[in-house]
Structures are given as structure tokens and as C-alpha cells.
Design a protein around this motif. Sequence first.
Motif, short mmCIF file in Angstrom:
data_model
loop_
_atom_site.label_atom_id
_atom_site.label_comp_id
_atom_site.label_asym_id
_atom_site.label_seq_id
_atom_site.Cartn_x
_atom_site.Cartn_y
_atom_site.Cartn_z
N GLY A 89 -3.32 39.23 -18.06
CA GLY A 89 -3.86 37.93 -18.57
C GLY A 89 -3.63 36.82 -17.21
N ASP A 90 -3.01 35.64 -17.50
CA ASP A 90 -2.80 34.77 -16.70
C ASP A 90 -1.33 34.90 -15.91
OD1 ASP A 90 -5.38 33.37 -16.97
OD2 ASP A 90 -4.62 32.28 -18.55
N LEU A 150 -0.92 31.83 -13.58
CA LEU A 150 -1.69 31.75 -12.49
C LEU A 150 -2.68 30.47 -12.91
CD1 LEU A 150 -2.23 35.38 -11.16
CD2 LEU A 150 -0.83 33.67 -9.89
N ALA A 151 -2.95 30.62 -14.32
CA ALA A 151 -3.99 29.66 -14.88
C ALA A 151 -3.38 28.31 -14.51
CB ALA A 151 -4.10 29.87 -16.29
N GLU A 152 -2.22 27.95 -14.62
CA GLU A 152 -1.69 26.65 -14.36
C GLU A 152 -0.90 26.59 -12.88
OE1 GLU A 152 1.20 26.30 -17.45
OE2 GLU A 152 -0.34 26.08 -19.13
N ASP A 153 -0.64 27.54 -12.44
CA ASP A 153 -0.12 27.71 -11.07
C ASP A 153 -0.67 28.92 -10.24
OD1 ASP A 153 2.12 27.21 -9.09
OD2 ASP A 153 3.57 28.31 -10.07
N ASN A 164 8.77 29.15 -10.70
CA ASN A 164 9.17 30.53 -11.15
C ASN A 164 9.78 30.20 -12.76
OD1 ASN A 164 10.21 32.98 -11.86
ND2 ASN A 164 11.82 32.73 -10.27
N LEU A 165 8.96 31.00 -13.70
CA LEU A 165 9.21 30.79 -15.05
C LEU A 165 10.23 31.96 -15.78
CD1 LEU A 165 5.67 29.21 -16.15
CD2 LEU A 165 7.76 28.03 -15.73
N ALA A 166 10.55 32.74 -14.90
CA ALA A 166 11.59 33.90 -15.35
C ALA A 166 12.52 33.66 -16.27
CB ALA A 166 11.76 34.98 -14.17
N THR A 167 13.22 32.42 -15.70
CA THR A 167 14.62 32.15 -16.40
C THR A 167 14.08 31.45 -17.67
OG1 THR A 167 14.50 30.34 -15.09
CG2 THR A 167 15.96 31.86 -14.47
#
Length: 477
Positions: free
Chosen positions: A406-407, A423-426, A432-435
Motif C-alpha cells: 500500500g502506502d 509514501l502518501a504523506e512522505d 521514520n515511523l518505525a518507533t
Amino acid sequence: MAKAGALDSAPSVEASATAEIRRPNIIYILADDLGYGDLGAYGQRKIQTPGLDSLADEGVRFTQHYAGSSVCGPSRASLLTGLHSGHSPIRGNPVWTNSGKPVDLKPDDITIAEMLQENGYHTAAIGKWGMSESPEQDNLHLPSMPNQQGFDYFYGLKTHLDAHHYYWHRLFENNEPFELTGNDYKKNEGVYIHDLFTEKAIEYVEKQDGQQPFFLYLSYMIPHLAVTVPEDSKQQYLKLGWPERKMNTDGHYRNDPEGNTAYAGMVSRMDRDIARLMETLQKKGIDQNTLVIFTSDNGHEYDTGFFDSNGPLRGKKRDLYEGGIRVPFIAKWPAQITPGTESDHVSAFWDMMPTFCEFAEAESCPSNDGVSMRKALFGVQGQAQHSHLYWEFNEREGPIQAVRQGDWKLIKKYRKPLELYNLAEDVSEANNLATSKPELAEQLSQLADASRTYHPEFTLRKLPNPYKKKKVENNND
């Protein structure tokens, strides 16, 4: 004879006579190391690309198309076999393997060309090959050469190393090597090899008599290093006041002394020659039933910011960030594709196999990882989507994996924390949203590992640098 596992049968002569009226000729043009933002149609403001911009105006421009890898060899293998780099027979450039020896296409690897050949197409590969890197042995033609991989005709360069030089002296026509006696790659003198590829492509199209559809795989070298081009292609850029970029002229790559005008001239020369090929189709009266595709094998390598070759994307060649694998993709087919359209359909090199199977009206298609892009190309509803996309790459920094679902996109680097992006927003992959989303990151990490099969030459371990003790500059792609 067809390879084991190839298409079971080709259409009958009677069926072909009617099918060929509908089935398109296919021309697939592949640039080498062209960035996502290197064309006017994708935002480029300095380099002039009127031919490809017109191609986009007359067809469809995809904004989320992905190469097979972030370097030449595995990207081309993915294109030709329809398999992503977790399943492909070639997952890295020559010598970046466990044994240190190159891996070539093998007799049981089924290519797009073989599938099309089985279905009545005449097939030709012109330009850079790079799927037959093993040394030639006692005049024994290796099974990885184009003629043994489904192409009726081949004209070009056998290996990656040969393709590092635009004035190389040794080419192949079919399985036979020949010499260009006036070429000196160390001095950049003689015939500019790119020009020969263009002339052969035009000659090939002019010879088509309409009795059977054809597939032309035109694999250009431009704009891969070395950065060099004949002076006439630099002229329009010489008096623009651009900053000069001094280049090394006597290393492995024999660059021109100044890089910026040479790089722009290279891209514009390729653009000019693609326009010439399009004119040939029109003069032959076969453009209406010819699908023309233009793309690049991976992200850019040359630019340091002056040309904005990335556009908004992060990374470049050898990265699995978007700048290393997201590439321009333009398709034109006047009889079917609506002019001036744009698609955000998420697609990749391995989609070419099922797409071309459908256009060739194949009764069966070789096993592949792709999804036919037919509906997205035509701009109609109901286009099937990928469950996810997968890449892997292993050179100096150790193995890297990436998966897009997806995104969401996960990047998994050797002995480093996971990276997760929306990727849709960034699209620049800056946040990095992993945490903050550990469960999703772990889920995608497991998906990445499940997306590959074992290959003895391409395991996910850090490889020794085969060039560390050699005075060779980027001699692996």
C-alpha cells in the motif's frame, strides 16, 4: 526448442493471421542510470528532452513505477524474467556474490523474449546486455547470450564493463564478436557506440514487413558513467552560465573534462535519437499498432544537486530509497492509450512479463511475480494491484531489503534499526515511523523475509568488497 516450463503452445498459423492485426509491436527502451527527475515530463528544468516530453504528451506517464533493482544487472534480470529480486536468478551485479564469480542467465530461465518468440513475435535486443558476464571459453557461445535467451537478433555489448566506455572497440552481432578498429576508449575517440545502437534500431524497424509482430528491446548506455558525449550535443548548453564540474579524465571512467554540459548533452542526445525512432515508425505506417515504452533501469548516479535528478525523492543508485528504484515510465500506443494521461498505479519491472503475455494473447504465461498493467495503461477501471513489492540489494554496506505494501514502505538495513515510511504523506522518506508503529514495522519486516527464496550465491550476509585491493572505480555496474 522451447525451454522446460515455457509456453505450452503457440497460436496456429490461422489464428496468428488474425491475431497479428490486433497484437501490437512492442518497443521497450531502457535508459541506464537516468533519474526520476531527469526528463522535462517529470519536472526537469535544465536538460532539454522534447522528444520524450512529446511521448508523454501522446501517451501515459506513470508516477509510481519501480525498477527491478537499484543497479544494472539485477534490474535487467527482473525485467527479462518477470521475477523480483527475491526470486530472480540474478540478484546482484557481477562478482557481488558469495563465490565472487558472476551469475548469468541459465537455459531454464525463461525470458520475455522467449515468451514472445513462442507466440509468433520476431525479437531483437540492441545495446547493453549484461546477462552474460562469464568469460568466453574456446569460442563456445555461452547459454546466457541473447540469441540463446529468446532473441532472434542481437547487436551490442556483452558485459557491464564493456558498457562503461562509449568508445569501446569490441561489440557482438548475434553470437559473433567484431572489432571497431578506430575506437580508443582511453582517449574517447572513434565511433560513439550509442549512435550505432540508434542506427541499428532504426534499421531494424525499417526492415519490418508487417508479416509478424516484433519486440525490440533497445537498451541504451546513456547516461551511465563515463560522462562523455560528442561536442555537437553540448552546444545548446555551453553559453548558459552553468557552474563547471571538473571530472576525472584518466581513471576507469574516461569522462569529459567538464561534467554538467556533457551529462545534459548525453540525455538530450538520447532524447533526439528516440524521436528519430518514433519518426521511423510513423514513416513505416506502423506507429498506430506499436506500443512504445520508455523507462530507466534504476536511479541516477551523476547528479550532486545541480540537475535535481531525484525530483522530490531521497537517495540514488545503490539505494533502496525511492530515488534508487522509482523511475520514469512513459507508454504510447495511439490505437489504445489516451494521450496526455497520468497514472499513479504502483507497478514494477516484473509486471512486463504478464503485461506482454496479455498483449501477445499467450495461451499461458511463464511463472512470474507481476501483475498485468493493461488496464492502467488504458486508463480503465478494475486494474489489479500488487499485494506488495519487494527488493533486495547487497554491496558495500551489506544486505538491504525493502518492501512496499500500500502506502507503507519498510527498509531493512544490515545491523541497523528498521525504517518505516508512509509514501502518501512522505514521498521523500524523511520521517521514520518505525518507533511509533513498531507492530507494523515488524509485520513488514517478516513480509520482507518471506518474500525471498534461497539462492546459494545471494544470501543475506555482508560480502567482502572485491574491489578493495584493486584500482578500479565502480567497476561493478
